[in-house]
Design a protein around this motif. Sequence first.
Motif, PDB file in Angstrom:
ATOM      1  N   GLN A  87      -1.910  -2.571  -7.279  1.00 33.42           N
ATOM      2  CA  GLN A  87      -2.966  -2.613  -6.256  1.00 33.42           C
ATOM      3  C   GLN A  87      -2.542  -3.587  -5.168  1.00 33.42           C
ATOM      4  O   GLN A  87      -2.351  -4.759  -5.445  1.00 33.42           O
ATOM      5  CB  GLN A  87      -4.247  -3.164  -6.884  1.00 33.42           C
ATOM      6  N   ASP A  88      -2.383  -3.108  -3.964  1.00 34.74           N
ATOM      7  CA  ASP A  88      -1.948  -4.010  -2.888  1.00 34.74           C
ATOM      8  C   ASP A  88      -2.610  -3.582  -1.589  1.00 34.74           C
ATOM      9  O   ASP A  88      -3.143  -2.470  -1.484  1.00 34.74           O
ATOM     10  CB  ASP A  88      -0.407  -3.942  -2.757  1.00 34.74           C
ATOM     11  N   SER A  89      -2.555  -4.475  -0.610  1.00 30.83           N
ATOM     12  CA  SER A  89      -3.119  -4.150   0.697  1.00 30.83           C
ATOM     13  C   SER A  89      -2.428  -5.018   1.740  1.00 30.83           C
ATOM     14  O   SER A  89      -1.885  -6.078   1.407  1.00 30.83           O
ATOM     15  CB  SER A  89      -4.613  -4.460   0.709  1.00 30.83           C
ATOM     16  N   GLN A 136       4.127   1.895  -4.938  1.00 29.80           N
ATOM     17  CA  GLN A 136       3.220   0.929  -5.575  1.00 29.80           C
ATOM     18  C   GLN A 136       2.099   1.661  -6.304  1.00 29.80           C
ATOM     19  O   GLN A 136       1.761   1.332  -7.434  1.00 29.80           O
ATOM     20  CB  GLN A 136       2.619  -0.014  -4.529  1.00 29.80           C
ATOM     21  N   LYS A 137       1.522   2.660  -5.634  1.00 29.80           N
ATOM     22  CA  LYS A 137       0.413   3.403  -6.271  1.00 29.80           C
ATOM     23  C   LYS A 137       0.891   4.045  -7.558  1.00 29.80           C
ATOM     24  O   LYS A 137       0.228   3.960  -8.588  1.00 29.80           O
ATOM     25  CB  LYS A 137      -0.136   4.446  -5.302  1.00 29.80           C
ATOM     26  N   ASP A 138       2.088   4.682  -7.496  1.00 29.87           N
ATOM     27  CA  ASP A 138       2.633   5.335  -8.691  1.00 29.87           C
ATOM     28  C   ASP A 138       2.833   4.333  -9.827  1.00 29.87           C
ATOM     29  O   ASP A 138       2.753   4.684 -11.000  1.00 29.87           O
ATOM     30  CB  ASP A 138       3.974   6.024  -8.372  1.00 29.87           C
ATOM     31  N   GLY A 193       0.801  -1.225   0.000  1.00 31.04           N
ATOM     32  CA  GLY A 193       0.000   0.000   0.000  1.00 31.04           C
ATOM     33  C   GLY A 193       0.833   1.273   0.000  1.00 31.04           C
ATOM     34  O   GLY A 193       0.377   2.322   0.450  1.00 31.04           O
ATOM     35  N   THR A 194       2.049   1.198  -0.540  1.00 30.84           N
ATOM     36  CA  THR A 194       2.943   2.364  -0.502  1.00 30.84           C
ATOM     37  C   THR A 194       2.700   3.290  -1.705  1.00 30.84           C
ATOM     38  O   THR A 194       2.062   2.907  -2.689  1.00 30.84           O
ATOM     39  CB  THR A 194       4.413   1.909  -0.561  1.00 30.84           C
ATOM     40  N   LYS A 195       3.310   4.462  -1.608  1.00 33.90           N
ATOM     41  CA  LYS A 195       3.201   5.442  -2.686  1.00 33.90           C
ATOM     42  C   LYS A 195       3.860   4.890  -3.959  1.00 33.90           C
ATOM     43  O   LYS A 195       3.328   5.027  -5.054  1.00 33.90           O
ATOM     44  CB  LYS A 195       3.875   6.746  -2.242  1.00 33.90           C
ATOM     45  N   LYS A 204       4.106  -0.715   5.809  1.00 32.34           N
ATOM     46  CA  LYS A 204       4.087   0.598   5.138  1.00 32.34           C
ATOM     47  C   LYS A 204       4.702   1.655   6.071  1.00 32.34           C
ATOM     48  O   LYS A 204       5.564   2.436   5.670  1.00 32.34           O
ATOM     49  CB  LYS A 204       2.656   0.960   4.762  1.00 32.34           C
ATOM     50  N   ARG A 259       5.948  -5.985  -4.633  1.00 36.78           N
ATOM     51  CA  ARG A 259       5.907  -5.170  -3.406  1.00 36.78           C
ATOM     52  C   ARG A 259       7.267  -5.035  -2.727  1.00 36.78           C
ATOM     53  O   ARG A 259       7.346  -4.497  -1.623  1.00 36.78           O
ATOM     54  CB  ARG A 259       4.858  -5.688  -2.422  1.00 36.78           C
ATOM     55  N   GLY A 266       1.006   1.763 -10.302  1.00 38.63           N
ATOM     56  CA  GLY A 266      -0.289   1.143 -10.636  1.00 38.63           C
ATOM     57  C   GLY A 266      -0.474  -0.232 -10.010  1.00 38.63           C
ATOM     58  O   GLY A 266      -1.266  -1.031 -10.492  1.00 38.63           O
TER      59      GLY A 266
END
Length: 515
Positions: free
Chosen positions: A113-115, A107-109, A103-105, A144, A171, A111
């Motif tokens: 999707q994680d949790s 990863q978001k950058d 759920g890190t930045k 995180k 991740r 694309g």
Amino acid sequence: MGKNSETSKDISRRDFLKSTAGAAIATGAVLGIGITKNNAYAKEEMPKTWDESYDVVIIGSGFAGLAAAIEAKIAGANVIVIEKMPMHGGNSIINGGDFSASGTKMQKDAGVQDSPELMLKDMLKAGLYINNPELAKIVAYGSKDAIEWCENYIGAKFARLNFHGGHSVKRAHQTINASGSELVNKMLAKAKGLGVNIQTRTKLERFISNENNRIIGIEVKKNYRFPDEKTGKKAYIKASKAVILASGGFSRDVNLRKIHDPRLDERFESTNHPGATGEALLAACIARAMDVHMDWIQLGPWTSPDEKGFGYVPLFCERLVGYGPMINPKTGKRFFKETGNRKERADAIILIGQPVLIMGDSYAVKKQVFPNALEKGLENGSIKKFDKLEDLAKAYDIPVNIFMEEITRWNSFVEKKKDLDFDCMIFPDAKPMVEPPFYAARLWPKVHHTMGGLVINKDAQVMGFDLKPVTGLYAAGEVTGGIHGAVRLGGVAMADCIVFGRIAGKNSAKEKSWG
Ligand code: ADP
């Protein structure tokens, strides 16, 4: 009685030594620990005076020990870190610098999707569900925050997102220099800056507890020259609040390894630093700490028999899975899911009984492999470069025609993004292996991580054989057991060390001083 019978004296002595108590007492005798009427593990020698005194005494200067030291110091404790080797860092300083967090930045950058739920699910599945779920959850849900602490507070830089077998998504956040040294060295500088005392060449010999079984300090050897046990001078270090054991795993301790998994004898090399031995863990057991999962010892499936220790091939292989195939040179065919977890892959290679190959073309290698690792691997000969796939086949004695057909088949799976043979994860940016030059390396497993170790609770307190915390003793990192169950996934060691190192550091500083 016949000729071969033993006297009653012989029998009783031998049987006694065979029993657990006898073995423990024999071990105690070797370690200079005496026996009293009330307590089989009472210390022969209580220090008359302490040579040094601190609130918190930490053993080990890797990720876990330094994270603990920084937090304990910030919480106001007077802290020392002892390290038996001439240099700080243990395995942490030689690892590949991959930190699994969800759920890190980054990863978001990218694309992705994680949790934390998904990370925990992956850890438990790989761990064959024998992980301590409460502790595994703390790592997954704390990952995180832990990496953000490393970035924002410690100043470590992470530059890329990697995949490791057994995870559902990319991740693993890799340090800028593809090595744990980026984080360890910055943690060391931070700890020193805060006023933590760091002493190398100081080896833990035994824990000292008082009549209430509270840990009150340790006996060490100063100016110790690893591995010469005749070196070093005895000294006593008082721990008014707590001792934190962060001494790492025992992958290089062949005797201890063989007790728990007799297959892992001298024939198996290890990726670890030479000091990854188990004496500190055993000293904690003698001081009433309980151990768990000691026979779950992990082999890295991505190491090469063509270089020593960890080497460069792991950084080549792990970046290529999902982009290039693993081939059994005997058959010329693939044999296992490249993105499978460490245990599955190591077991599959050992079953084949001889080294296998990982390979990739220029596109995959340029895109995926850290340039320094590639260069060093080519330099030491563990990674080889070929203009044509046929040359690669010849060099490794692979049946050429079958191999070429297998590569065509692999390429068709890459195009479809679906592996019909082994269900390997094929990444969206993977391309068919057609662009020369081609690169390959041989793989043979080496002992990499010991999942077993001391039992801790959610507060990082070490649990005793009475199922209660051993007062005054904390542990974090690879010396602990149970978090990863049967298999530790790639990059989760860093998360585990930072999460539990920080917990241990904070809680140790809150302990009431005993004196
Ligand atoms: P982790 O990843 O769990 O932090 P590391 O291997 O990175 O573990 O660090 C553990 C450190 O502890 C190593 O540098 C190792 O040399 C040190 N160590 C192990 N046993 C002892 C001991 N008996 N006394 C002092 N230091 C020890």
